[in-house]
Design a protein around this motif. Structure first.
Motif, PDB file in Angstrom:
ATOM      1  N   LEU A  65      18.703  52.137  87.415  1.00  0.00           N
ATOM      2  CA  LEU A  65      18.085  53.154  86.769  1.00  0.00           C
ATOM      3  C   LEU A  65      16.874  53.829  87.743  1.00  0.00           C
ATOM      4  O   LEU A  65      16.255  53.163  88.436  1.00  0.00           O
ATOM      5  CB  LEU A  65      17.424  52.627  85.680  1.00  0.00           C
ATOM      6  N   PRO A  66      16.837  55.070  87.441  1.00  0.00           N
ATOM      7  CA  PRO A  66      15.631  55.730  88.126  1.00  0.00           C
ATOM      8  C   PRO A  66      14.220  55.264  87.622  1.00  0.00           C
ATOM      9  O   PRO A  66      14.140  54.412  86.663  1.00  0.00           O
ATOM     10  CB  PRO A  66      15.777  57.223  87.572  1.00  0.00           C
ATOM     11  N   ASP A  67      13.373  55.527  88.603  1.00  0.00           N
ATOM     12  CA  ASP A  67      12.005  54.907  88.501  1.00  0.00           C
ATOM     13  C   ASP A  67      11.201  55.412  87.247  1.00  0.00           C
ATOM     14  O   ASP A  67      10.440  54.838  86.556  1.00  0.00           O
ATOM     15  CB  ASP A  67      11.006  55.273  89.677  1.00  0.00           C
ATOM     16  N   SER A  68      11.717  56.700  86.968  1.00  0.00           N
ATOM     17  CA  SER A  68      11.110  57.059  85.543  1.00  0.00           C
ATOM     18  C   SER A  68      11.464  56.255  84.486  1.00  0.00           C
ATOM     19  O   SER A  68      10.486  56.398  83.269  1.00  0.00           O
ATOM     20  CB  SER A  68      11.560  58.698  85.311  1.00  0.00           C
ATOM     21  N   LEU A  69      12.457  55.570  84.136  1.00  0.00           N
ATOM     22  CA  LEU A  69      12.975  54.708  83.210  1.00  0.00           C
ATOM     23  C   LEU A  69      12.457  53.392  83.215  1.00  0.00           C
ATOM     24  O   LEU A  69      12.909  52.501  82.485  1.00  0.00           O
ATOM     25  CB  LEU A  69      14.173  54.901  82.975  1.00  0.00           C
ATOM     26  N   LEU A  70      11.703  52.795  84.408  1.00  0.00           N
ATOM     27  CA  LEU A  70      11.225  51.558  84.661  1.00  0.00           C
ATOM     28  C   LEU A  70      10.529  50.928  83.348  1.00  0.00           C
ATOM     29  O   LEU A  70      10.952  50.041  83.017  1.00  0.00           O
ATOM     30  CB  LEU A  70      10.379  51.529  85.892  1.00  0.00           C
ATOM     31  N   VAL A  71       9.557  51.501  83.108  1.00  0.00           N
ATOM     32  CA  VAL A  71       8.733  51.109  81.923  1.00  0.00           C
ATOM     33  C   VAL A  71       9.267  50.881  80.565  1.00  0.00           C
ATOM     34  O   VAL A  71       9.361  49.795  80.072  1.00  0.00           O
ATOM     35  CB  VAL A  71       7.490  51.692  81.745  1.00  0.00           C
ATOM     36  N   PRO A  72      10.048  52.024  80.091  1.00  0.00           N
ATOM     37  CA  PRO A  72      10.910  51.922  78.866  1.00  0.00           C
ATOM     38  C   PRO A  72      12.071  50.994  79.052  1.00  0.00           C
ATOM     39  O   PRO A  72      12.300  50.122  77.871  1.00  0.00           O
ATOM     40  CB  PRO A  72      11.188  53.265  78.340  1.00  0.00           C
ATOM     41  N   SER A  73      12.617  50.690  79.878  1.00  0.00           N
ATOM     42  CA  SER A  73      13.771  49.863  80.069  1.00  0.00           C
ATOM     43  C   SER A  73      13.307  48.435  80.135  1.00  0.00           C
ATOM     44  O   SER A  73      13.984  47.622  79.207  1.00  0.00           O
ATOM     45  CB  SER A  73      14.715  50.344  81.253  1.00  0.00           C
ATOM     46  N   VAL A  74      12.204  48.323  80.892  1.00  0.00           N
ATOM     47  CA  VAL A  74      11.980  46.793  80.912  1.00  0.00           C
ATOM     48  C   VAL A  74      11.357  46.354  79.591  1.00  0.00           C
ATOM     49  O   VAL A  74      11.731  45.082  79.112  1.00  0.00           O
ATOM     50  CB  VAL A  74      10.589  46.691  82.081  1.00  0.00           C
ATOM     51  N   LEU A  75      10.643  47.248  78.943  1.00  0.00           N
ATOM     52  CA  LEU A  75      10.174  46.984  77.484  1.00  0.00           C
ATOM     53  C   LEU A  75      11.114  46.483  76.520  1.00  0.00           C
ATOM     54  O   LEU A  75      11.086  45.833  75.876  1.00  0.00           O
ATOM     55  CB  LEU A  75       9.199  48.148  76.875  1.00  0.00           C
ATOM     56  N   VAL A  76      12.417  47.477  76.859  1.00  0.00           N
ATOM     57  CA  VAL A  76      13.570  47.210  75.855  1.00  0.00           C
ATOM     58  C   VAL A  76      14.174  45.757  75.883  1.00  0.00           C
ATOM     59  O   VAL A  76      14.302  45.205  75.027  1.00  0.00           O
ATOM     60  CB  VAL A  76      14.498  48.483  75.929  1.00  0.00           C
ATOM     61  N   LEU A  77      14.297  45.621  77.302  1.00  0.00           N
ATOM     62  CA  LEU A  77      14.836  44.246  77.883  1.00  0.00           C
ATOM     63  C   LEU A  77      13.781  43.111  77.094  1.00  0.00           C
ATOM     64  O   LEU A  77      14.368  42.206  77.023  1.00  0.00           O
ATOM     65  CB  LEU A  77      15.051  44.205  79.123  1.00  0.00           C
ATOM     66  N   PHE A  78      12.639  43.315  77.593  1.00  0.00           N
ATOM     67  CA  PHE A  78      11.752  42.331  77.023  1.00  0.00           C
ATOM     68  C   PHE A  78      11.967  41.822  75.526  1.00  0.00           C
ATOM     69  O   PHE A  78      12.101  40.689  75.081  1.00  0.00           O
ATOM     70  CB  PHE A  78      10.310  42.616  77.110  1.00  0.00           C
ATOM     71  N   LEU A  79      11.991  42.991  74.876  1.00  0.00           N
ATOM     72  CA  LEU A  79      12.298  42.855  73.397  1.00  0.00           C
ATOM     73  C   LEU A  79      13.755  42.224  72.867  1.00  0.00           C
ATOM     74  O   LEU A  79      13.660  41.125  72.070  1.00  0.00           O
ATOM     75  CB  LEU A  79      12.108  44.209  72.573  1.00  0.00           C
ATOM     76  N   VAL A  80      14.698  42.411  73.890  1.00  0.00           N
ATOM     77  CA  VAL A  80      16.091  41.959  73.431  1.00  0.00           C
ATOM     78  C   VAL A  80      15.795  40.443  73.721  1.00  0.00           C
ATOM     79  O   VAL A  80      16.601  39.605  73.037  1.00  0.00           O
ATOM     80  CB  VAL A  80      16.948  42.476  74.230  1.00  0.00           C
ATOM     81  N   GLU A  81      15.284  40.102  74.693  1.00  0.00           N
ATOM     82  CA  GLU A  81      14.970  38.576  75.218  1.00  0.00           C
ATOM     83  C   GLU A  81      14.435  37.692  74.017  1.00  0.00           C
ATOM     84  O   GLU A  81      14.995  36.822  73.834  1.00  0.00           O
ATOM     85  CB  GLU A  81      14.325  38.409  76.590  1.00  0.00           C
ATOM     86  N   LEU A  82      13.298  38.428  73.586  1.00  0.00           N
ATOM     87  CA  LEU A  82      12.572  37.823  72.480  1.00  0.00           C
ATOM     88  C   LEU A  82      13.432  37.785  71.149  1.00  0.00           C
ATOM     89  O   LEU A  82      13.297  36.689  70.231  1.00  0.00           O
ATOM     90  CB  LEU A  82      11.236  38.745  72.098  1.00  0.00           C
ATOM     91  N   ALA A  83      14.374  38.770  70.943  1.00  0.00           N
ATOM     92  CA  ALA A  83      15.096  38.604  70.109  1.00  0.00           C
ATOM     93  C   ALA A  83      16.208  37.442  69.813  1.00  0.00           C
ATOM     94  O   ALA A  83      16.947  36.929  68.927  1.00  0.00           O
ATOM     95  CB  ALA A  83      15.854  39.849  69.815  1.00  0.00           C
ATOM     96  N   VAL A  84      16.768  37.147  71.167  1.00  0.00           N
ATOM     97  CA  VAL A  84      18.030  36.159  71.160  1.00  0.00           C
ATOM     98  C   VAL A  84      17.737  34.853  70.410  1.00  0.00           C
ATOM     99  O   VAL A  84      18.558  34.346  69.771  1.00  0.00           O
ATOM    100  CB  VAL A  84      18.372  35.828  72.762  1.00  0.00           C
ATOM    101  N   PRO A  85      16.363  34.259  70.725  1.00  0.00           N
ATOM    102  CA  PRO A  85      16.308  32.797  70.042  1.00  0.00           C
ATOM    103  C   PRO A  85      16.086  33.001  68.674  1.00  0.00           C
ATOM    104  O   PRO A  85      16.468  32.269  67.965  1.00  0.00           O
ATOM    105  CB  PRO A  85      14.958  32.286  70.742  1.00  0.00           C
ATOM    106  N   VAL A  86      15.314  34.072  68.109  1.00  0.00           N
ATOM    107  CA  VAL A  86      15.350  34.505  66.627  1.00  0.00           C
ATOM    108  C   VAL A  86      16.781  34.578  66.045  1.00  0.00           C
ATOM    109  O   VAL A  86      16.858  33.866  65.133  1.00  0.00           O
ATOM    110  CB  VAL A  86      14.434  35.898  66.471  1.00  0.00           C
ATOM    111  N   TRP A  87      17.505  35.347  66.924  1.00  0.00           N
ATOM    112  CA  TRP A  87      19.028  35.416  66.138  1.00  0.00           C
ATOM    113  C   TRP A  87      19.564  34.132  66.259  1.00  0.00           C
ATOM    114  O   TRP A  87      20.603  33.629  65.250  1.00  0.00           O
ATOM    115  CB  TRP A  87      19.548  36.341  66.990  1.00  0.00           C
ATOM    116  N   ALA A  88      19.596  33.602  67.396  1.00  0.00           N
ATOM    117  CA  ALA A  88      20.400  32.064  67.487  1.00  0.00           C
ATOM    118  C   ALA A  88      19.956  31.123  66.416  1.00  0.00           C
ATOM    119  O   ALA A  88      20.772  30.485  66.090  1.00  0.00           O
ATOM    120  CB  ALA A  88      20.433  31.677  68.998  1.00  0.00           C
TER     121      ALA A  88
END
Length: 389
Positions: free
Chosen positions: A167-190
């Motif tokens: 992804l381009p550098d301009s999307l670094l921060v939002p993409s990382v934040l989204v992936l952080f949230l998805v990582e946090l959601a996996v244990p809750v869902w499981a």
């Protein structure tokens, strides 16, 4: 009776109330290897702050520390439920340790915007965890759906982490934040399918050990910084005073964290998730304090152009975050003890306020020492259960 070791055992869930459940030697080795990554992160954060690259350094620190903390957290909770200590389990942990060392190797690049090596090490650790969850799915029918959700969720997120590199550098921060949230959601869902059998005392001990690791890195970093300036005889008295204050700060942080047993907060899955996730703030702030003390040493040796109030903030802000996090996670804001309910947030405010004085490091040490005294006096005569390793 001598226990006969088997090279392979079915990965069945361990009881959540198993007596004498303590950290294993393999878990301690895992933590020891992670000291390297934590140490490298603290060093790079110190350099970024001293060179006045505050925002870039902070972003690199938060990202890299996540990449260290999240696999550690996932390993600790998995091991609490499914540690078979057989050959496949040990080999999978070895791969996870190797991934942690890859992360450590990629820390300098991450602080300059190149996250490729850190992502490679991170993905390596997480995919090794997938193999463990697949074993659990095979051997534990009651929690098969849970284990498969973990395995599937982790795999998908790792694919996304790799894809994010393009992804381009301009999307670094939002993409990382989204992936952080998805990582946090996996244990809750499981865990909604069927809860795993983690052991509260074991988890609390594991978190306590990691707290000691980050506090130890603070001591090591501050000691190294003082040692570098020991030849500067003109600043020797100031350095000795700074070292003494740093020691008081670290000791007070240790005292405040371990004053209440962590397992008492692990009463349900939602409480455990809040407690477990919230420790990111405790671990990261404790590590950041060490970097801040090193910046203070640099200031006394005229190795940084940062103004004194900025140097103070490098220590006082993480101290305030640590105090508030311990209050919320270890004690609870609804604690019936009024001095504690008021003392912790008041100490956090005072910690930040002293940043704008000529001697912020000395004064924040006084604030923490006063909070320890308040804690001792307020709980005098009350029976508090202690945890022993």
């Amino acid at each position: 009776m001598t226990q006969i070791r088997s090279w392979y055992r079915p990965m069945r869930a361990r009881p959540g109330d198993e007596p004498h459940r303590v950290a294993t030697s393999l878990e301690l080795l895992y933590d020891l290897c992670f000291v390297v990554a934590v140490g490298r992160t603290a060093i790079e954060f110190h350099h970024a702050l001293s060179e006045n690259h505050v925002l870039q350094g902070l972003a690199g620190f938060l990202f890299v520390f996540w990449a260290i903390w999240w696999p550690w957290l996932q390993f600790s909770w998995f091991a609490s439920s499914y540690d078979t200590d057989d050959v496949p389990y040990r080999l999978a942990v070895l791969v996870q340790i190797a991934g942690g060392l890859v992360i450590a190797a990629g820390v300098p690049g991450a602080f300059h915007g190149d996250f490729r090596v850190v992502v490679i090490g991170y993905v390596l650790m997480r995919l090794a965890a997938v193999t463990q969850w697949l074993r659990a799915a095979r051997s534990d029918p009651a929690r098969r759906v849970t284990a498969l959700r973990y395995a599937g969720g982790i795999t998908v997120v790792q694919v996304l982490w790799i894809a994010r590199l393009w992804l381009p550098d301009s999307l670094l921060v939002p993409s990382v934040l989204v992936l952080f949230l998805v990582e946090l959601a996996v244990p809750v869902w499981a865990e909604r399918a069927a809860g795993t059998t983690w052991h509260p005392h074991h988890i609390a001990e594991r978190y306590g050990l990691f707290t000691i690791i980050v506090l130890g890195e603070t001591v090591i970093g501050a000691t190294a910084a003082v040692q570098e300036g020991i030849a500067e005889t003109e600043a020797l008295a100031e350095l000795i005073g700074l070292a003494g204050c740093g020691l008081v700060i670290v000791f007070a942080m240790w005292w405040l964290y371990f004053d209440r047993p962590g397992h008492a907060r692990l009463t349900s899955l939602p409480a455990a998730i809040r407690w477990g996730y919230g420790h990111y703030l405790i671990f990261a702030s404790a590590a950041a304090v060490g970097s801040g003390i090193e910046v203070a040493v640099d200031h006394h040796l005229h190795k940084t152009t940062l103004p004194m109030f900025a140097v103070g903030l490098a220590v006082t802000v993480p101290v305030a975050i640590f105090v508030l996090s311990v209050w919320l996670l270890q004690i609870g804001p609804r604690d019936e003890c009024r001095p504690l309910a008021v003392g912790f947030p008041a100490a956090a405010v005072l910690a930040v306020a002293v940043s704008f004085t000529p001697i912020p490091i000395h004064l924040v040490a006084v604030v923490l020492a006063a909070l320890v005294v308040t804690t001792v006096v307020a709980t005098e005569g009350h029976t508090v259960e202690r945890t022993h390793s």
